[in-house]
Design an enzyme around this catalytic site. Structure first.
Site, mmCIF file in Angstrom:
data_model
loop_
_atom_site.group_PDB
_atom_site.id
_atom_site.type_symbol
_atom_site.label_atom_id
_atom_site.label_comp_id
_atom_site.label_asym_id
_atom_site.label_seq_id
_atom_site.Cartn_x
_atom_site.Cartn_y
_atom_site.Cartn_z
ATOM 1 N N GLU A 1 -0.955 8.725 5.769
ATOM 2 C CA GLU A 1 -1.896 9.035 6.843
ATOM 3 C C GLU A 1 -2.389 10.459 6.665
ATOM 4 O O GLU A 1 -1.628 11.352 6.296
ATOM 5 C CB GLU A 1 -1.223 8.873 8.198
ATOM 6 C CG GLU A 1 -0.961 7.430 8.505
ATOM 7 C CD GLU A 1 -0.672 7.184 9.971
ATOM 8 O OE1 GLU A 1 -1.082 7.978 10.823
ATOM 9 O OE2 GLU A 1 -0.027 6.168 10.251
ATOM 10 N N GLU B 1 0.844 -1.204 0.000
ATOM 11 C CA GLU B 1 0.000 0.000 0.000
ATOM 12 C C GLU B 1 0.877 1.250 0.000
ATOM 13 O O GLU B 1 1.995 1.220 0.494
ATOM 14 C CB GLU B 1 -0.965 -0.021 1.187
ATOM 15 C CG GLU B 1 -0.315 -0.150 2.552
ATOM 16 C CD GLU B 1 0.223 1.141 3.090
ATOM 17 O OE1 GLU B 1 -0.248 2.191 2.624
ATOM 18 O OE2 GLU B 1 1.115 1.096 3.952
ATOM 19 N N PHE B 2 0.319 2.315 -0.556
ATOM 20 C CA PHE B 2 1.055 3.585 -0.633
ATOM 21 C C PHE B 2 0.233 4.712 -0.013
ATOM 22 O O PHE B 2 0.287 5.849 -0.452
ATOM 23 C CB PHE B 2 1.417 3.891 -2.099
ATOM 24 C CG PHE B 2 2.253 2.804 -2.725
ATOM 25 C CD1 PHE B 2 3.613 2.736 -2.488
ATOM 26 C CD2 PHE B 2 1.664 1.825 -3.513
ATOM 27 C CE1 PHE B 2 4.388 1.711 -3.026
ATOM 28 C CE2 PHE B 2 2.420 0.799 -4.059
ATOM 29 C CZ PHE B 2 3.787 0.736 -3.817
ATOM 30 N N LEU B 3 -0.571 4.357 0.989
ATOM 31 C CA LEU B 3 -1.446 5.360 1.613
ATOM 32 C C LEU B 3 -0.633 6.275 2.511
ATOM 33 O O LEU B 3 0.251 5.813 3.233
ATOM 34 C CB LEU B 3 -2.491 4.658 2.494
ATOM 35 C CG LEU B 3 -3.331 3.556 1.870
ATOM 36 C CD1 LEU B 3 -4.156 2.854 2.958
ATOM 37 C CD2 LEU B 3 -4.235 4.129 0.796
ATOM 38 N N CYS C 1 6.253 4.564 9.345
ATOM 39 C CA CYS C 1 6.655 3.871 8.110
ATOM 40 C C CYS C 1 8.065 4.140 7.611
ATOM 41 O O CYS C 1 8.849 3.210 7.444
ATOM 42 C CB CYS C 1 5.668 4.218 6.995
ATOM 43 S SG CYS C 1 3.986 3.840 7.436
ATOM 44 N N LYS D 1 2.986 14.225 11.935
ATOM 45 C CA LYS D 1 2.869 15.203 10.854
ATOM 46 C C LYS D 1 1.484 15.834 10.954
ATOM 47 O O LYS D 1 0.656 15.401 11.762
ATOM 48 C CB LYS D 1 3.071 14.556 9.485
ATOM 49 C CG LYS D 1 1.996 13.541 9.138
ATOM 50 C CD LYS D 1 2.107 13.090 7.701
ATOM 51 C CE LYS D 1 0.948 12.198 7.342
ATOM 52 N NZ LYS D 1 0.965 11.722 5.978
ATOM 53 N N ARG E 1 2.657 7.946 16.861
ATOM 54 C CA ARG E 1 3.672 6.894 16.846
ATOM 55 C C ARG E 1 4.940 7.407 16.158
ATOM 56 O O ARG E 1 4.859 7.970 15.074
ATOM 57 C CB ARG E 1 3.161 5.652 16.105
ATOM 58 C CG ARG E 1 2.118 4.880 16.882
ATOM 59 C CD ARG E 1 1.574 3.746 16.051
ATOM 60 N NE ARG E 1 0.879 4.245 14.862
ATOM 61 C CZ ARG E 1 0.550 3.470 13.820
ATOM 62 N NH1 ARG E 1 0.874 2.205 13.808
ATOM 63 N NH2 ARG E 1 -0.102 3.986 12.799
HETATM 64 C C1 UGA Z 1 4.561 7.360 4.013
HETATM 65 C C2 UGA Z 1 4.562 7.436 2.485
HETATM 66 O O1 UGA Z 1 4.467 8.809 2.078
HETATM 67 C C3 UGA Z 1 3.368 6.650 1.902
HETATM 68 O O2 UGA Z 1 3.439 6.654 0.484
HETATM 69 C C4 UGA Z 1 3.443 5.201 2.419
HETATM 70 O O3 UGA Z 1 2.337 4.432 1.968
HETATM 71 C C5 UGA Z 1 3.422 5.217 3.942
HETATM 72 O O4 UGA Z 1 4.555 5.981 4.421
HETATM 73 C C6 UGA Z 1 3.533 3.787 4.422
HETATM 74 O O5 UGA Z 1 4.545 3.130 4.122
HETATM 75 O O6 UGA Z 1 2.586 3.286 5.001
HETATM 76 P P1 UGA Z 1 3.208 8.606 5.957
HETATM 77 O O7 UGA Z 1 4.175 7.937 6.877
HETATM 78 O O8 UGA Z 1 1.758 8.580 6.240
HETATM 79 O O9 UGA Z 1 3.386 8.003 4.465
HETATM 80 O O10 UGA Z 1 3.605 10.143 5.926
HETATM 81 P P2 UGA Z 1 4.395 11.123 4.992
HETATM 82 O O11 UGA Z 1 3.479 12.161 4.530
HETATM 83 O O12 UGA Z 1 5.205 10.418 3.975
HETATM 84 O O13 UGA Z 1 5.403 11.785 6.071
HETATM 85 C C7 UGA Z 1 6.400 11.011 6.745
HETATM 86 C C8 UGA Z 1 7.292 11.927 7.569
HETATM 87 O O14 UGA Z 1 8.097 12.745 6.730
HETATM 88 C C9 UGA Z 1 6.529 12.905 8.471
HETATM 89 O O15 UGA Z 1 7.209 13.021 9.691
HETATM 90 C C10 UGA Z 1 6.577 14.222 7.716
HETATM 91 O O16 UGA Z 1 6.488 15.345 8.521
HETATM 92 C C11 UGA Z 1 7.951 14.121 7.068
HETATM 93 N N1 UGA Z 1 8.062 14.920 5.840
HETATM 94 C C12 UGA Z 1 7.293 14.640 4.759
HETATM 95 C C13 UGA Z 1 8.968 15.968 5.796
HETATM 96 O O17 UGA Z 1 9.708 16.246 6.780
HETATM 97 N N2 UGA Z 1 9.084 16.702 4.642
HETATM 98 C C14 UGA Z 1 8.327 16.425 3.550
HETATM 99 O O18 UGA Z 1 8.482 17.149 2.529
HETATM 100 C C15 UGA Z 1 7.414 15.379 3.607
#
Ligand code: UGA
Length: 451
Positions: A162, A158-160, A283, A344, A351
């Site tokens: 949150e 999955e690529f969801l 993740c 985020k 978590r």
């Molecule tokens: C991430 C991936 O983006 C999804 O595609 C994947 O499906 C998911 O992991 C997973 O494996 O289940 P997610 O963990 O929900 O999704 O959140 P992200 O939006 O990717 O953010 C992850 C972290 O990176 C957060 O702490 C966020 O603040 C940080 N982040 C994100 C940054 O510091 N800068 C950015 O430009 C983007």
């Protein structure tokens, strides 16, 4: 099993984030879903249409689907397996201390499937499992059942994200199906088919009518590698921009302009290049560590991936250094406020939240730490009892010598600084604060990546 439009689907781990979004998504495509989880409390809430996992719009869709009997919840795994033509497995695979993924929940589900499957069933692994795990699951099932006759195992990562899980479910950038049998691959295609259907897209408020959805059929190992490589690539973009932000700050650059400038190259783009305290959440860090471990186990030196992780581990210290510059090395009884407690914006998930890690560190140093979040105050309070949480932003701002902005929630960029003491110092790790407003009110600030 014949191919048809509507399948009986079971989801194991259905009250977790991935399991729940998958359950609701599949039910709304017209399938009959029985979603199972061992967390009875969550299951009982879900039966009433209530979810502990926050995802915009989810509870509304859920109530409709329950009413129309497209979805039901249970804690009974036997009932779920017997009900289903296709069983999606979405149980957790947390990191062990050595970086490997903990497979115990997956193995226990595989043993249940081995003992309970009584008709041909396709087992679809949604959880991010180590490469090789699909074979382990197949081996366990094969102890009592015949592959191809009684079961097939498919990897469907999955690529969801949150906070936008439903949008991602209905508008996937790609659907990856890793299978060893043509039939199981074609059933998975059939299951997701409504997503490609114009009429469905028009009816569904979450669908983007113009989104082109690619379905890639491949082998299970490649499917899993797509998942790991995607998360590792995303993580490397964040560590990359955090490193550029650090250099920019030293030499007097402006990180927003730099991101805009590099993003103009269409090969790079400016998405997913926000600097901050690093990537948190359940993740990216976990999957990156698992990929590094996989490469070590295979005697391959993943120099770059180790660097991505190291930058992330150092990033929090960058913020602590900034605090020490303002308050000195002793933080005892200093009042520090943190804006953004979830890992985020847009989620109540704390978590592996680096905000919580920072709060704990500051509290250990004797600081009085107050935190604000739109969605995660209760969850954050449970993580650290000395953290004072509040939903009232003004209270949190008024109590602080230093305010640290850790996520890009819109309300933080719209703060009215006129009522805040000019003695307050603002550290903005996201580059969202209204600088001219701060200057107008003589409030000192530091924006990560900008001199
Ligand atoms: C991430 C991936 O983006 C999804 O595609 C994947 O499906 C998911 O992991 C997973 O494996 O289940 P997610 O963990 O929900 O999704 O959140 P992200 O939006 O990717 O953010 C992850 C972290 O990176 C957060 O702490 C966020 O603040 C940080 N982040 C994100 C940054 O510091 N800068 C950015 O430009 C983007």
């Amino acid at each position: 099993m014949k191919k048809h439009n509507s399948y009986k689907i079971g989801v194991i781990g259905g009250a977790g984030y991935v399991g729940l979004v998958t359950s609701v998504g599949l039910a709304s495509l017209g399938h009959n879903v029985l979603s199972q989880d061992l967390n009875l409390n969550r299951i009982n809430l879900l039966k009433k249409g209530k979810s502990e996992v926050y995802e915009e719009g989810l509870e509304n869709i859920l109530s409709d689907l329950i009413f129309q009997k497209f979805i039901n919840f249970t804690d009974n795994i036997e009932e779920t397996i017997r009900h289903s033509d296709v069983v999606f497995v979405a149980v957790g695979t947390p990191s062990l201390s050595d970086g490997r993924a903990d497979m115990s929940q997956i193995i226990s589900v595989a043993e249940k499937l081995r003992d309970l499957i009584d008709h041909y069933t396709i087992v679809v692994v949604k959880s991010t499992v180590p490469v090789g795990a699909i074979e382990v699951i197949q081996d366990i099932l094969s102890e009592k059942l015949s592959i191809g006759e009684d079961f097939d195992v498919v990897s469907n990562p999955e690529f969801l994200r949150e906070g936008s899980g439903l949008i991602d479910f209905y508008n996937p950038s790609r659907i990856i199906i890793g299978c060893n049998s043509e039939f199981s691959g074609s059933v998975l295609r059939e299951i997701y088919k409504p997503l490609l259907d114009r009429e469905f897209k028009v009816r569904n408020p979450f669908s983007n009518k113009n989104q082109i959805i690619e379905i890639l059929l491949t082998d299970p190992v490649s499917a899993q590698m797509v998942k790991y490589a995607s998360n590792a690539f995303l993580a490397s973009r964040i560590s990359f921009i955090n490193e550029i932000a650090g250099i920019s700050e030293k030499v007097g650059g402006n990180i927003s302009d730099i991101i805009y400038g590099i993003g103009l190259d269409p090969r790079i783009g400016s998405d997913y290049l926000k600097p901050g305290i690093g990537f948190g959440g359940p993740c990216l860090d976990k999957d990156l560590r698992a990929l590094i471990t996989l490469s070590e186990e295979n005697y391959f030196d993943s120099v770059m991936l180790n660097g991505v992780l190291r930058r992330n581990d150092l990033q929090l210290q960058e913020v602590i250094n900034k605090i020490n510059i303002v308050l000195g090395s002793s933080l005892y009884k200093h009042r520090i406020s943190i804006l953004g407690l979830a890992f985020k914006e847009g989620t109540n998930d704390v978590r592996h939240s680096l905000s919580i890690r920072l709060a704990k560190f500051l509290i250990e140093q004797g600081a009085i730490v107050t935190g604000h979040d739109i969605l995660a105050t209760n969850e954050a309070a449970l993580m650290e009892d000395k953290l004072i949480v509040s939903e009232n932003l003004n209270d949190v701002l008024n109590q602080a010598e230093i305010v640290i902005i850790l996520n890009s929630e819109k309300i933080y960029s719209e703060i009215n600084w006129s009522n805040i003491s000019p003695k307050t110092y603002v550290i903005d790790t996201r580059g969202i604060v209204n600088i001219s407003e701060l200057e107008k009110h003589s409030i000192k600030y530091d924006v990560l990546g900008t001199k």
